[in-house]
Scaffold this motif. Sequence first.
Motif, PDB file in Angstrom:
ATOM      1  N   ALA A  95       2.602  48.968  31.894  1.00 16.30           N
ATOM      2  CA  ALA A  95       2.451  47.621  31.333  1.00 16.30           C
ATOM      3  C   ALA A  95       3.699  46.811  31.666  1.00 16.30           C
ATOM      4  N   GLU A  96       3.517  45.761  32.430  1.00 19.05           N
ATOM      5  CA  GLU A  96       4.630  44.902  32.842  1.00 19.05           C
ATOM      6  C   GLU A  96       5.477  44.524  31.629  1.00 19.05           C
ATOM      7  N   GLY A  97       6.783  44.738  31.737  1.00 19.95           N
ATOM      8  CA  GLY A  97       7.694  44.423  30.648  1.00 19.95           C
ATOM      9  C   GLY A  97       7.886  45.572  29.663  1.00 19.95           C
ATOM     10  N   TYR A  98       7.095  46.616  29.790  1.00 17.83           N
ATOM     11  CA  TYR A  98       7.154  47.751  28.864  1.00 17.83           C
ATOM     12  C   TYR A  98       7.235  49.087  29.612  1.00 17.83           C
ATOM     13  N   PHE A  99       7.711  49.076  30.831  1.00 20.07           N
ATOM     14  CA  PHE A  99       7.744  50.286  31.650  1.00 20.07           C
ATOM     15  C   PHE A  99       8.617  51.386  31.050  1.00 20.07           C
ATOM     16  N   ASP A 100       9.551  51.035  30.150  1.00 25.18           N
ATOM     17  CA  ASP A 100      10.410  52.031  29.514  1.00 25.18           C
ATOM     18  C   ASP A 100       9.718  52.732  28.347  1.00 25.18           C
ATOM     19  N   ASP A 101       8.615  52.196  27.867  1.00 27.26           N
ATOM     20  CA  ASP A 101       7.922  52.744  26.712  1.00 27.26           C
ATOM     21  C   ASP A 101       6.899  53.803  27.116  1.00 27.26           C
ATOM     22  N   ILE A 102       6.338  54.485  26.132  1.00 28.87           N
ATOM     23  CA  ILE A 102       5.385  55.560  26.365  1.00 28.87           C
ATOM     24  C   ILE A 102       3.993  54.952  26.541  1.00 28.87           C
ATOM     25  N   GLY A 103       3.357  55.260  27.664  1.00 25.93           N
ATOM     26  CA  GLY A 103       2.018  54.750  27.955  1.00 25.93           C
ATOM     27  C   GLY A 103       0.978  55.841  27.795  1.00 25.93           C
ATOM     28  N   VAL A 104      -0.099  55.523  27.060  1.00 28.58           N
ATOM     29  CA  VAL A 104      -1.200  56.458  26.843  1.00 28.58           C
ATOM     30  C   VAL A 104      -2.480  55.799  27.327  1.00 28.58           C
ATOM     31  N   LEU A 105      -3.193  56.487  28.191  1.00 32.97           N
ATOM     32  CA  LEU A 105      -4.442  55.970  28.744  1.00 32.97           C
ATOM     33  C   LEU A 105      -5.628  56.603  28.016  1.00 32.97           C
ATOM     34  N   ILE A 106      -6.531  55.771  27.515  1.00 33.25           N
ATOM     35  CA  ILE A 106      -7.793  56.234  26.947  1.00 33.25           C
ATOM     36  C   ILE A 106      -8.842  55.997  28.031  1.00 33.25           C
ATOM     37  N   LEU A 107      -9.498  57.065  28.482  1.00 37.76           N
ATOM     38  CA  LEU A 107     -10.507  56.910  29.526  1.00 37.76           C
ATOM     39  C   LEU A 107     -11.721  56.163  28.976  1.00 37.76           C
ATOM     40  N   GLY A 108     -12.094  55.092  29.650  1.00 40.44           N
ATOM     41  CA  GLY A 108     -13.247  54.279  29.264  1.00 40.44           C
ATOM     42  C   GLY A 108     -12.915  52.806  29.291  1.00 40.44           C
ATOM     43  N   ASN A 109     -13.957  52.004  29.201  1.00 38.76           N
ATOM     44  CA  ASN A 109     -13.818  50.545  29.134  1.00 38.76           C
ATOM     45  C   ASN A 109     -14.274  50.116  27.749  1.00 38.76           C
ATOM     46  N   PHE A 110     -13.375  49.547  26.972  1.00 29.68           N
ATOM     47  CA  PHE A 110     -13.672  49.225  25.581  1.00 29.68           C
ATOM     48  C   PHE A 110     -13.814  47.734  25.324  1.00 29.68           C
ATOM     49  N   GLU A 111     -13.930  46.966  26.394  1.00 23.71           N
ATOM     50  CA  GLU A 111     -14.247  45.547  26.245  1.00 23.71           C
ATOM     51  C   GLU A 111     -15.016  45.104  27.476  1.00 23.71           C
ATOM     52  N   PRO A 112     -16.012  44.236  27.280  1.00 23.52           N
ATOM     53  CA  PRO A 112     -16.765  43.757  28.444  1.00 23.52           C
ATOM     54  C   PRO A 112     -15.857  42.962  29.370  1.00 23.52           C
ATOM     55  N   GLU A 113     -16.019  43.205  30.669  1.00 24.16           N
ATOM     56  CA  GLU A 113     -15.216  42.473  31.650  1.00 24.16           C
ATOM     57  C   GLU A 113     -15.785  41.089  31.927  1.00 24.16           C
ATOM     58  N   ASP A 114     -17.087  40.952  31.775  1.00 22.41           N
ATOM     59  CA  ASP A 114     -17.703  39.650  31.986  1.00 22.41           C
ATOM     60  C   ASP A 114     -18.986  39.580  31.171  1.00 22.41           C
ATOM     61  N   PRO A 120     -20.088  48.238  26.945  1.00 26.06           N
ATOM     62  CA  PRO A 120     -18.822  48.954  27.120  1.00 26.06           C
ATOM     63  C   PRO A 120     -18.866  50.287  26.375  1.00 26.06           C
ATOM     64  N   ASN A 121     -17.874  51.131  26.642  1.00 24.50           N
ATOM     65  CA  ASN A 121     -17.748  52.371  25.874  1.00 24.50           C
ATOM     66  C   ASN A 121     -17.416  52.036  24.423  1.00 24.50           C
ATOM     67  N   THR A 122     -17.635  52.988  23.556  1.00 23.79           N
ATOM     68  CA  THR A 122     -17.214  52.886  22.166  1.00 23.79           C
ATOM     69  C   THR A 122     -16.141  53.942  21.951  1.00 23.79           C
ATOM     70  N   LEU A 123     -15.028  53.529  21.384  1.00 24.61           N
ATOM     71  CA  LEU A 123     -13.974  54.479  21.072  1.00 24.61           C
ATOM     72  C   LEU A 123     -14.542  55.457  20.045  1.00 24.61           C
ATOM     73  N   ASN A 124     -14.632  56.728  20.412  1.00 24.65           N
ATOM     74  CA  ASN A 124     -15.282  57.689  19.519  1.00 24.65           C
ATOM     75  C   ASN A 124     -14.270  58.383  18.610  1.00 24.65           C
ATOM     76  N   SER A 125     -14.775  59.146  17.660  1.00 24.36           N
ATOM     77  CA  SER A 125     -13.894  59.799  16.682  1.00 24.36           C
ATOM     78  C   SER A 125     -12.987  60.833  17.338  1.00 24.36           C
ATOM     79  N   ASN A 126     -13.448  61.499  18.397  1.00 25.33           N
ATOM     80  CA  ASN A 126     -12.577  62.444  19.117  1.00 25.33           C
ATOM     81  C   ASN A 126     -11.361  61.729  19.696  1.00 25.33           C
ATOM     82  N   GLN A 127     -11.604  60.577  20.303  1.00 28.58           N
ATOM     83  CA  GLN A 127     -10.503  59.813  20.892  1.00 28.58           C
ATOM     84  C   GLN A 127      -9.574  59.263  19.811  1.00 28.58           C
ATOM     85  N   LYS A 128     -10.159  58.753  18.722  1.00 28.06           N
ATOM     86  CA  LYS A 128      -9.339  58.227  17.626  1.00 28.06           C
ATOM     87  C   LYS A 128      -8.464  59.326  17.033  1.00 28.06           C
ATOM     88  N   ASN A 129      -9.059  60.503  16.799  1.00 30.62           N
ATOM     89  CA  ASN A 129      -8.283  61.621  16.241  1.00 30.62           C
ATOM     90  C   ASN A 129      -7.167  62.054  17.190  1.00 30.62           C
TER      91      ASN A 129
END
Length: 135
Positions: A95-114, A120-129
């Motif tokens: 993330a531009e401006g935050y390269f020093d911080d810890i980045g975590v990627l959640i696999l999936g698309n959680f907002e419509p692009e257009d 889109p995907n729904t963030l599930n309980s496994n991912q939330k946990n």
Amino acid sequence: AEKPTIWSRTAWNATNPNPDRLVARTREPVRIIFHHSAEKFSDTDFSDVVAEIQRIQTWHMAIKGKCDIAYHFIIDPAGRIWTGAEIDDHQRGHAEGYFDDIGVLILGNFEPEDENDHNPNTLNSNQKNAMIALS
């Protein structure tokens, strides 16, 4: 909290970082930033998840010119946590401006692009946990 299981880079057969592209940190990490891969992905099959993480690493290194996958951890739809880039003395480009911080990627698309992407995907309980356990 109990320490979560975190799959190693070996488990997804990660390519080694390109040392010529490493950039020194300018400060210690102060936040965890959660991202989504912005591509629909809901597969929980181990080998399919491995292939997706490898695809993202290849895209970051070969197309974006990064030293490695740009995230320190990856969370898949089954809630597995994977080791991404090492947390060391170098920045990662998540993330531009935050390269020093810890980045975590959640696999999936959680907002419509257009307006045509109504599923889109729904963030599930496994991912939330997994997000909670990792945090």
